[in-house]
Every structure is written in C-alpha cells, then in structure tokens.
Write a protein that holds these residues in place. Structure first.
Motif, short mmCIF file in Angstrom:
data_model
loop_
_atom_site.label_atom_id
_atom_site.label_comp_id
_atom_site.label_asym_id
_atom_site.label_seq_id
_atom_site.Cartn_x
_atom_site.Cartn_y
_atom_site.Cartn_z
N PHE A 1 -72.76 7.96 -3.60
CA PHE A 1 -72.01 7.25 -4.36
C PHE A 1 -70.97 6.30 -3.89
O PHE A 1 -70.08 5.69 -4.16
CB PHE A 1 -71.38 7.96 -5.34
CG PHE A 1 -72.26 8.88 -6.46
CD1 PHE A 1 -72.89 8.40 -7.49
CD2 PHE A 1 -72.18 10.36 -6.24
CE1 PHE A 1 -73.73 9.13 -8.25
CE2 PHE A 1 -73.20 11.10 -6.90
CZ PHE A 1 -73.81 10.22 -8.13
N GLU A 2 -71.32 6.20 -2.49
CA GLU A 2 -70.28 5.15 -1.45
C GLU A 2 -68.97 5.32 -1.66
O GLU A 2 -68.34 4.55 -1.85
CB GLU A 2 -70.82 3.60 -1.96
CG GLU A 2 -72.19 3.58 -1.81
CD GLU A 2 -72.55 2.16 -2.13
OE1 GLU A 2 -71.65 1.36 -2.60
OE2 GLU A 2 -73.56 1.51 -1.78
N LEU A 3 -68.52 6.65 -1.60
CA LEU A 3 -67.43 7.31 -1.74
C LEU A 3 -66.47 7.20 -0.43
O LEU A 3 -65.28 7.83 -0.48
CB LEU A 3 -67.07 8.37 -2.63
CG LEU A 3 -67.56 8.20 -4.07
CD1 LEU A 3 -67.53 9.81 -4.46
CD2 LEU A 3 -66.76 7.49 -4.92
N LEU A 4 -66.85 7.03 0.68
CA LEU A 4 -66.39 7.14 1.75
C LEU A 4 -66.15 5.96 2.67
O LEU A 4 -66.87 4.71 2.52
CB LEU A 4 -67.41 7.87 2.87
CG LEU A 4 -67.53 9.45 2.88
CD1 LEU A 4 -68.21 10.31 4.07
CD2 LEU A 4 -65.77 10.19 2.80
N GLU A 5 -64.73 5.56 3.01
CA GLU A 5 -64.46 4.34 3.43
C GLU A 5 -63.64 4.59 4.81
O GLU A 5 -62.76 5.56 4.80
CB GLU A 5 -63.68 3.48 2.66
CG GLU A 5 -62.34 4.23 2.15
CD GLU A 5 -61.63 3.16 1.38
OE1 GLU A 5 -62.05 2.03 1.20
OE2 GLU A 5 -60.52 3.47 0.50
N SER A 6 -63.83 3.83 5.96
CA SER A 6 -63.07 4.01 7.08
C SER A 6 -61.59 3.55 6.86
O SER A 6 -61.41 2.80 5.93
CB SER A 6 -63.80 3.44 8.31
OG SER A 6 -63.75 2.07 8.04
N PHE A 7 -60.66 4.12 7.63
CA PHE A 7 -59.57 3.59 7.46
C PHE A 7 -58.55 3.97 8.94
O PHE A 7 -58.93 4.64 9.73
CB PHE A 7 -58.60 4.53 6.19
CG PHE A 7 -58.15 5.80 6.74
CD1 PHE A 7 -56.81 5.84 7.01
CD2 PHE A 7 -59.00 6.79 7.06
CE1 PHE A 7 -56.17 7.37 7.16
CE2 PHE A 7 -58.17 7.87 7.24
CZ PHE A 7 -56.96 8.19 7.48
N THR A 8 -57.53 3.13 8.84
CA THR A 8 -56.72 3.13 10.08
C THR A 8 -55.14 3.75 9.70
O THR A 8 -54.72 3.08 8.80
CB THR A 8 -56.61 1.98 10.83
OG1 THR A 8 -58.09 1.57 11.33
CG2 THR A 8 -55.65 2.14 12.16
N LEU A 9 -54.94 4.66 10.21
CA LEU A 9 -53.27 5.11 10.06
C LEU A 9 -52.54 4.87 10.97
O LEU A 9 -52.41 5.26 12.10
CB LEU A 9 -53.50 6.54 9.58
CG LEU A 9 -51.97 7.37 9.36
CD1 LEU A 9 -51.87 6.86 7.79
CD2 LEU A 9 -52.00 8.82 9.20
N ASP A 10 -51.43 4.04 10.58
CA ASP A 10 -50.41 3.56 11.42
C ASP A 10 -49.13 4.28 10.99
O ASP A 10 -48.59 4.43 10.02
CB ASP A 10 -50.02 2.31 11.41
CG ASP A 10 -51.16 1.32 11.74
OD1 ASP A 10 -51.47 1.40 12.91
OD2 ASP A 10 -51.67 0.34 11.16
N VAL A 11 -48.65 5.11 12.03
CA VAL A 11 -47.42 5.91 11.92
C VAL A 11 -46.28 5.53 12.86
O VAL A 11 -46.55 5.49 14.17
CB VAL A 11 -47.81 7.55 12.28
CG1 VAL A 11 -46.59 8.39 12.29
CG2 VAL A 11 -49.15 7.98 11.39
N GLU A 12 -45.29 5.60 12.14
CA GLU A 12 -43.95 5.09 13.02
C GLU A 12 -42.95 6.09 12.82
O GLU A 12 -42.69 6.58 11.96
CB GLU A 12 -43.37 3.50 12.62
CG GLU A 12 -41.99 3.27 13.16
CD GLU A 12 -41.75 1.94 13.06
OE1 GLU A 12 -40.62 1.77 13.63
OE2 GLU A 12 -42.25 1.16 12.53
N LEU A 13 -42.46 6.65 13.89
CA LEU A 13 -41.64 7.73 13.91
C LEU A 13 -39.91 7.38 14.17
O LEU A 13 -39.67 6.18 14.12
CB LEU A 13 -41.77 8.68 15.23
CG LEU A 13 -43.19 9.23 15.52
CD1 LEU A 13 -43.36 9.98 16.65
CD2 LEU A 13 -43.41 10.11 14.26
#
Length: 251
Positions: free
Chosen positions: A177-189
């Motif tokens: 069902f094409e439910l997976l997508e790539s992503f990038t998580l940007d975290v700032e402390l």
C-alpha cells in the motif's frame, strides 16, 4: 541484518546443553560493558504496543537484501543509548531483541518418522560479556533441569521467532500500500549542537489517509492497522530522547 539479532550467525554461538554449560550464569545488569550501548534495536509488530510507550519506532532497509525491518530508537548516534544510567535501563519495557542476550535461536536437522525436519533449538553466545561462572542468573539447576530464568529466555526467543515471521508479512503489507517513506530527522540540542539522522523510514500518513476502505479493512483484519498507528504514535518519543540528551549534556 535484521535476523542476525536472533539467529545463529557467529562462530561463538553454540547449542546450549546442561553438561558443557552447567556452570554458566547470565549477568542481568545493564551497561555499555554488556553491549547495551546501541542506538537502536530490532522490534516487530507484536511488541509495538509496549515499545511505543517509551521509544520511537522507525524502519530501516537492509542494504544487502533490500528488506525493510522495524527498529526502536534509543539515541541519536552510534553507540548512544540514552536509557542507560548506572547499571540500569531507565524504562519499564526493554525490547526483546536486547533482553534476549546472550541467547539466540538456532536450528538443527532431525529425522522424524523417516522424514528430515528442521527443529528450532536454543543457542548461546559463550563469548558474550554477560556470560559468567561467578555471578548472575544460573541456567541449570544443581541436579539437572532448566531454571525458570532459562525457561523464560526460551519463551522469549519463541516470541521473537514468530514475531519476525509476522514482521515480514507486515512489511509486505506496508509496501503493497506504499506506506513507507524515507525521512531525515534534524535534531538541535539546547547547546546548539545538531544531529542529522538519515537512512530511516516512517509511515506515510498522507498515503494512509487516502487508502480505500477495503484496504484499511484488509490491514485491520490482519492486525496491522493497530501496529501502524502505534508506530505513528511512537514518534512523540523523539521529544523524550531530546530531553534525555539535553539533561545528560547539562548534568
């Protein structure tokens, strides 16, 4: 790679028996010295309900096989487990892929009624830092027989074995069902340092919202719709990880 967490892959993994291993014990404390300094671990839909209470759930792709698998996230970089503190794991639920160490699932061929079959058997990594003869939980009773600790470990591995089998079907449904997508998580402390997490996948919520009722019913009937929502809900735990990271830096 996903299956390496629970199957016989290393040279030091041997079939467990009460003769050669009668004096072995397993240390149940937690710490980097016991291999717990990992920033994520394998998980599967059967334990999503427990995992999502503490950890973000994401997906990764095995570069060798192309297969996807789900993981529980413990930190933002390699060898960072923000749940470790002074020999304790600071969460009421520890993912089974971590908790099962140093036990693994192995297999052996047997002949039953003239037919060759493959039987699942319990293996142990005798070089694992949790292995001891001086301290920890014994595996066998003094005069033979398994301890309750060992029986619990065997039950745990059985759950993992079936959980991984179910996970493959779950991933197939997500891909269908094409439910997976790539992503990038940007975290700032708080101190201004930044981390960028790449190579992870998540549920495509827009795609989920547009699924036909028949498709949603199919996912629900298989028990996968609940797992999908658990994975989505778990992303709120990114804030928990951020707080843990900031507190550690400020402390």
């Amino acid at each position: 790679m996903a299956t390496q967490a629970v199957t016989q892959e290393q040279n030091n993994n041997v079939m467990l028996n009460s003769v050669e291993h009668k004096d072995l014990k397993v240390i149940t404390d937690h710490g980097a010295q016991y291999g717990d300094n990992v920033w994520y671990a394998l998980t599967f839909p059967v334990e999503f309900r427990s995992v999502q209470a503490h950890y973000p759930i994401f997906f990764q792709k095995d570069p060798q096989t192309g297969r996807f698998f789900s993981v529980a996230l413990f930190g933002f970089k390699d060898r960072e487990n923000l749940f470790l503190d002074k020999g304790q794991w600071q969460a009421s639920y520890i993912p089974l892929a971590i908790k099962r160490q140093p036990f693994l699932i192995g297999s052996q061929k047997i002949i039953e009624d003239g037919v060759q079959k493959v039987q699942q058997v319990l293996h142990i990594d005798i070089s694992h830092p949790r292995i001891s003869t001086q301290q920890g939980e014994p595996l066998f009773l003094e005069f033979g027989g398994n301890t309750s600790f060992l029986d619990t470990a065997a039950d745990m591995l059985d759950v993992i074995h079936h959980g991984l089998e179910d996970s493959e079907h779950f991933i197939d449904a997500l891909l269908k069902f094409e439910l997976l997508e790539s992503f990038t998580l940007d975290v700032e402390l708080n101190n201004g340092n930044k981390h960028q997490m790449i190579g992870f996948y998540t549920i495509n919520e827009d795609k989920l919202k547009t699924l036909a009722s028949a498709s949603l019913a199919e996912l629900h009937d298989k028990g996968y719709l609940q797992a999908i929502y658990m994975a989505i809900a778990s992303q709120a735990n990114i804030r928990t990880l951020l707080n843990k990271k900031n507190n550690r830096l400020e402390g």
